[in-house]
Design a protein around this motif. Structure first.
Motif, PDB file in Angstrom:
ATOM      1  N   ALA A 132      16.942 -11.076   6.944  1.00 58.84           N
ATOM      2  CA  ALA A 132      15.519 -10.390   6.809  1.00 58.84           C
ATOM      3  C   ALA A 132      15.158  -8.998   6.414  1.00 58.84           C
ATOM      4  CB  ALA A 132      14.521 -10.695   8.129  1.00 58.84           C
ATOM      5  N   ILE A 133      14.900  -8.142   5.791  1.00 59.39           N
ATOM      6  CA  ILE A 133      14.770  -7.147   5.194  1.00 59.39           C
ATOM      7  C   ILE A 133      12.870  -6.926   5.753  1.00 59.39           C
ATOM      8  CG2 ILE A 133      15.074  -5.236   3.543  1.00 59.39           C
ATOM      9  CD1 ILE A 133      16.741  -7.112   2.213  1.00 59.39           C
ATOM     10  N   VAL A 134      12.716  -5.763   6.479  1.00 57.22           N
ATOM     11  CA  VAL A 134      11.809  -5.329   6.765  1.00 57.22           C
ATOM     12  C   VAL A 134      11.441  -3.606   5.883  1.00 57.22           C
ATOM     13  CG1 VAL A 134       9.603  -4.944   7.850  1.00 57.22           C
ATOM     14  CG2 VAL A 134      11.607  -6.971   8.730  1.00 57.22           C
ATOM     15  N   LEU A 135      10.789  -3.503   5.173  1.00 58.85           N
ATOM     16  CA  LEU A 135      10.253  -2.159   5.430  1.00 58.85           C
ATOM     17  C   LEU A 135       9.147  -1.337   5.433  1.00 58.85           C
ATOM     18  CD1 LEU A 135      10.919  -2.921   1.236  1.00 58.85           C
ATOM     19  CD2 LEU A 135      13.104  -2.416   2.781  1.00 58.85           C
ATOM     20  N   ASN A 136       9.489   0.189   6.110  1.00 61.68           N
ATOM     21  CA  ASN A 136       8.525   0.816   6.320  1.00 61.68           C
ATOM     22  C   ASN A 136       7.622   0.926   5.530  1.00 61.68           C
ATOM     23  OD1 ASN A 136       6.797   1.840   8.452  1.00 61.68           O
ATOM     24  ND2 ASN A 136       7.569   2.681   9.510  1.00 61.68           N
ATOM     25  N   ALA A 137       6.550   1.025   4.984  1.00 66.07           N
ATOM     26  CA  ALA A 137       6.044   1.423   4.333  1.00 66.07           C
ATOM     27  C   ALA A 137       4.786   2.044   5.040  1.00 66.07           C
ATOM     28  CB  ALA A 137       4.757  -0.005   3.013  1.00 66.07           C
ATOM     29  N   SER A 138       3.247   1.869   4.570  1.00 61.94           N
ATOM     30  CA  SER A 138       1.837   3.384   5.058  1.00 61.94           C
ATOM     31  C   SER A 138       0.424   2.614   4.710  1.00 61.94           C
ATOM     32  CB  SER A 138       2.260   4.439   4.745  1.00 61.94           C
ATOM     33  OG  SER A 138       0.715   5.153   5.394  1.00 61.94           O
ATOM     34  N   ILE A 139      -0.300   2.288   5.660  1.00 57.91           N
ATOM     35  CA  ILE A 139      -1.738   2.107   4.548  1.00 57.91           C
ATOM     36  C   ILE A 139      -2.035   3.615   3.624  1.00 57.91           C
ATOM     37  CG2 ILE A 139      -2.373   0.971   6.383  1.00 57.91           C
ATOM     38  CD1 ILE A 139      -4.580   3.037   6.950  1.00 57.91           C
ATOM     39  N   THR A 140      -1.443   4.914   3.493  1.00 61.18           N
ATOM     40  CA  THR A 140      -1.555   6.021   2.249  1.00 61.18           C
ATOM     41  C   THR A 140      -1.097   5.067   1.280  1.00 61.18           C
ATOM     42  OG1 THR A 140       0.500   6.793   2.961  1.00 61.18           O
ATOM     43  CG2 THR A 140      -0.787   7.509   4.109  1.00 61.18           C
ATOM     44  N   SER A 141      -0.366   3.901   0.978  1.00 57.40           N
ATOM     45  CA  SER A 141       0.046   4.244   0.151  1.00 57.40           C
ATOM     46  C   SER A 141      -1.064   3.772  -0.910  1.00 57.40           C
ATOM     47  CB  SER A 141       1.347   2.815  -0.330  1.00 57.40           C
ATOM     48  OG  SER A 141       0.519   0.939   0.277  1.00 57.40           O
ATOM     49  N   ILE A 142      -2.428   3.120  -0.483  1.00 54.02           N
ATOM     50  CA  ILE A 142      -3.825   2.446  -1.040  1.00 54.02           C
ATOM     51  C   ILE A 142      -4.854   3.087  -0.227  1.00 54.02           C
ATOM     52  CG2 ILE A 142      -2.790   0.521  -1.429  1.00 54.02           C
ATOM     53  CD1 ILE A 142      -4.587  -0.529   0.715  1.00 54.02           C
ATOM     54  N   LYS A 143      -4.913   4.325   0.193  1.00 53.60           N
ATOM     55  CA  LYS A 143      -5.811   4.777   0.707  1.00 53.60           C
ATOM     56  C   LYS A 143      -5.958   6.756   0.237  1.00 53.60           C
ATOM     57  CE  LYS A 143      -7.953   3.464   3.592  1.00 53.60           C
ATOM     58  NZ  LYS A 143      -9.384   2.658   3.232  1.00 53.60           N
ATOM     59  N   GLY A 144      -6.623   6.992  -0.593  1.00 50.28           N
ATOM     60  CA  GLY A 144      -6.487   7.969  -1.234  1.00 50.28           C
ATOM     61  C   GLY A 144      -6.658   9.714   0.545  1.00 50.28           C
ATOM     62  N   THR A 145      -5.613  10.499   0.217  1.00 51.41           N
ATOM     63  CA  THR A 145      -5.886  11.037   2.000  1.00 51.41           C
ATOM     64  C   THR A 145      -5.213  12.525   1.210  1.00 51.41           C
ATOM     65  OG1 THR A 145      -4.351   9.300   3.096  1.00 51.41           O
ATOM     66  CG2 THR A 145      -4.116  11.889   3.732  1.00 51.41           C
ATOM     67  N   PRO A 146      -6.243  13.423   1.519  1.00 52.42           N
ATOM     68  CA  PRO A 146      -5.777  14.938   0.910  1.00 52.42           C
ATOM     69  C   PRO A 146      -4.153  15.203   1.015  1.00 52.42           C
ATOM     70  CG  PRO A 146      -8.027  14.595   1.632  1.00 52.42           C
ATOM     71  CD  PRO A 146      -7.188  13.902   2.820  1.00 52.42           C
ATOM     72  N   ALA A 147      -4.231  16.619   0.030  1.00 50.77           N
ATOM     73  CA  ALA A 147      -2.525  17.479   0.105  1.00 50.77           C
ATOM     74  C   ALA A 147      -1.386  15.790   0.542  1.00 50.77           C
ATOM     75  CB  ALA A 147      -2.835  18.082   1.449  1.00 50.77           C
ATOM     76  N   PHE A 148      -1.455  14.600   0.644  1.00 46.11           N
ATOM     77  CA  PHE A 148      -0.705  13.793   1.175  1.00 46.11           C
ATOM     78  C   PHE A 148       0.061  12.992  -0.258  1.00 46.11           C
ATOM     79  CE2 PHE A 148       0.858  11.318   4.710  1.00 46.11           C
ATOM     80  CZ  PHE A 148       1.325  12.295   5.355  1.00 46.11           C
ATOM     81  N   LEU A 228       7.600 -10.308  11.163  1.00 45.63           N
ATOM     82  CA  LEU A 228       8.217 -10.379  10.165  1.00 45.63           C
ATOM     83  C   LEU A 228      10.192 -10.460  10.243  1.00 45.63           C
ATOM     84  CD1 LEU A 228       6.112  -7.580   8.376  1.00 45.63           C
ATOM     85  CD2 LEU A 228       6.137  -9.808   7.963  1.00 45.63           C
ATOM     86  N   ALA A 229      10.954 -10.377  10.633  1.00 44.20           N
ATOM     87  CA  ALA A 229      12.070 -10.625  10.652  1.00 44.20           C
ATOM     88  C   ALA A 229      12.395 -11.972  11.391  1.00 44.20           C
ATOM     89  CB  ALA A 229      12.472  -9.658  11.640  1.00 44.20           C
ATOM     90  N   SER A 230      11.564 -12.558  12.177  1.00 47.06           N
ATOM     91  CA  SER A 230      11.858 -13.736  12.615  1.00 47.06           C
ATOM     92  C   SER A 230      12.054 -14.955  11.966  1.00 47.06           C
ATOM     93  CB  SER A 230      10.898 -13.851  14.057  1.00 47.06           C
ATOM     94  OG  SER A 230       9.929 -14.659  14.008  1.00 47.06           O
ATOM     95  N   ASP A 231      12.214 -15.856  12.691  1.00 47.44           N
ATOM     96  CA  ASP A 231      12.031 -17.375  11.927  1.00 47.44           C
ATOM     97  C   ASP A 231      10.799 -17.296  12.228  1.00 47.44           C
ATOM     98  OD1 ASP A 231      14.270 -17.525  11.332  1.00 47.44           O
ATOM     99  OD2 ASP A 231      14.979 -18.577  13.226  1.00 47.44           O
ATOM    100  N   ASP A 232      10.249 -17.324  12.800  1.00 47.67           N
ATOM    101  CA  ASP A 232       7.962 -17.339  12.910  1.00 47.67           C
ATOM    102  C   ASP A 232       8.006 -17.380  11.362  1.00 47.67           C
ATOM    103  OD1 ASP A 232       8.137 -18.403  15.696  1.00 47.67           O
ATOM    104  OD2 ASP A 232       8.513 -16.319  16.486  1.00 47.67           O
ATOM    105  N   ALA A 233       8.332 -16.084  10.498  1.00 49.10           N
ATOM    106  CA  ALA A 233       7.907 -15.599   9.595  1.00 49.10           C
ATOM    107  C   ALA A 233       8.974 -16.880   8.095  1.00 49.10           C
ATOM    108  CB  ALA A 233       7.843 -14.661   9.394  1.00 49.10           C
ATOM    109  N   SER A 234       9.474 -17.763   8.612  1.00 47.32           N
ATOM    110  CA  SER A 234      10.615 -18.157   7.342  1.00 47.32           C
ATOM    111  C   SER A 234       9.753 -18.205   6.204  1.00 47.32           C
ATOM    112  CB  SER A 234      10.637 -19.989   8.651  1.00 47.32           C
ATOM    113  OG  SER A 234      10.189 -20.012   8.702  1.00 47.32           O
ATOM    114  N   PHE A 235       8.420 -18.731   6.124  1.00 46.24           N
ATOM    115  CA  PHE A 235       7.431 -18.783   4.814  1.00 46.24           C
ATOM    116  C   PHE A 235       6.706 -17.239   4.371  1.00 46.24           C
ATOM    117  CE2 PHE A 235       4.822 -21.849   1.594  1.00 46.24           C
ATOM    118  CZ  PHE A 235       6.450 -21.577   1.302  1.00 46.24           C
ATOM    119  N   VAL A 236       7.477 -16.058   5.164  1.00 51.39           N
ATOM    120  CA  VAL A 236       6.578 -14.940   4.460  1.00 51.39           C
ATOM    121  C   VAL A 236       7.509 -14.394   4.121  1.00 51.39           C
ATOM    122  CG1 VAL A 236       5.366 -13.809   5.354  1.00 51.39           C
ATOM    123  CG2 VAL A 236       5.370 -15.329   6.755  1.00 51.39           C
ATOM    124  N   ASN A 237       7.030 -14.525   2.545  1.00 52.00           N
ATOM    125  CA  ASN A 237       7.704 -13.495   1.490  1.00 52.00           C
ATOM    126  C   ASN A 237       7.086 -12.310   1.079  1.00 52.00           C
ATOM    127  OD1 ASN A 237      10.607 -13.016   1.137  1.00 52.00           O
ATOM    128  ND2 ASN A 237      10.719 -14.820  -0.191  1.00 52.00           N
TER     129      ASN A 237
END
Length: 250
Positions: A132-148, A228-237
């Motif tokens: 499993a790979i988990v990437l750290n993104a951010s809600i800023t990718s879809i929310k406008g933020t001044p100067a960011f 997300l990294a666990s087998d509990d999320a085995s069908f989450v992709n």
């Protein structure tokens, strides 16, 4: 604590503070051997003391390919595989359009985009099939933020990686998901907001944007990463899991 990660080998970049440290601790508490990276040795030493004997620290700047190689060399000295990669290292500063410099652009993309790409790519020879790979993104990718805008663009790229890499890695059954935190109580956030009373004032002014009415805690993001990294999320992709008190939904 559970033992979902008993004797699993986990890499957490940027694991010396904030969300990375909380996540590394959570993995170790569930039985994992955890490798963390950070740029400051003193912070790494303090983090290892908090995480415990299952932690190994590697001083590294994940924007530098030679440092990424040194990380995986350290892993191979102790283990013959990796089970989970949490590509967490990164950061950013404010710069409004009109004041964006080449140095600001290059350093932010190097840390958040280049670092993520090569952290994952260089892990592939060691990452076991079904890992499993988990990437750290951010809600800023879809929310406008001044100067960011530059930071936000890098996190949009990170989120896009998850969608594309699940196709590249499907034959190996390696899942890739992104976690997108909102405002989270970390030293990095406080520094971004000016520190001390200034930071507290900014955070207080932003609470009206968060339906949960508070800033998140690193341990709350860590729980989402472990899911997300666990087998509990085995069908989450390929998903983006918002951990933001509802801020991205309004």
């Amino acid at each position: 604590m559970g033992n979902r990660f008993q004797d699993k080998v986990v890499v957490v970049t940027g694991g010396n503070s904030g969300i990375g440290l909380a996540t590394a601790k959570a993995f170790a508490e569930e039985g994992a051997f955890v490798f963390i990276t950070g740029r400051r040795q003193d912070a790494l030493d303090a983090a290892v003391k908090q995480i415990g004997p299952r932690a190994t620290a590697v001083q590294a700047d994940m924007a530098k390919l030679e440092d990424i190689d040194r990380l995986y060399d350290a892993v191979q000295r102790k283990h013959d595989h990796i089970d989970v990669v949490f590509a967490n290292a990164g950061g950013g500063d404010f710069a409004p359009l009109g004041a964006i410099t080449e140095a600001h652009f290059d350093s932010t993309f190097a840390s958040n985009v280049k670092g993520t790409v090569f952290t994952v790519q260089k892990a592939l020879p060691l990452l076991r099939d079904g890992g499993a790979i988990v990437l750290n993104a951010s809600i800023t990718s879809i929310k406008g933020t001044p100067a960011f805008s530059i930071y936000s663009a890098t996190k949009a790229a990170v989120r896009s990686f998850a969608r594309n890499w699940i196709l590249d890695l499907k034959d190996r059954n390696i899942r890739v998901n992104a976690v997108s935190p909102g405002l989270t109580e970390t030293a990095g956030l406080n520094a971004l907001f000016g520190g001390g009373d200034a930071a507290e004032g900014v955070k207080a002014s932003l609470l009206q944007l968060i339906p949960a009415g508070r800033v998140g805690q690193p341990a709350e993001i860590a729980k989402a990463v472990l899911f997300l990294a666990s087998d509990d999320a085995s069908f989450v992709n390929g998903i983006e899991l918002y951990v933001d008190g509802g801020q991205a939904q309004i």
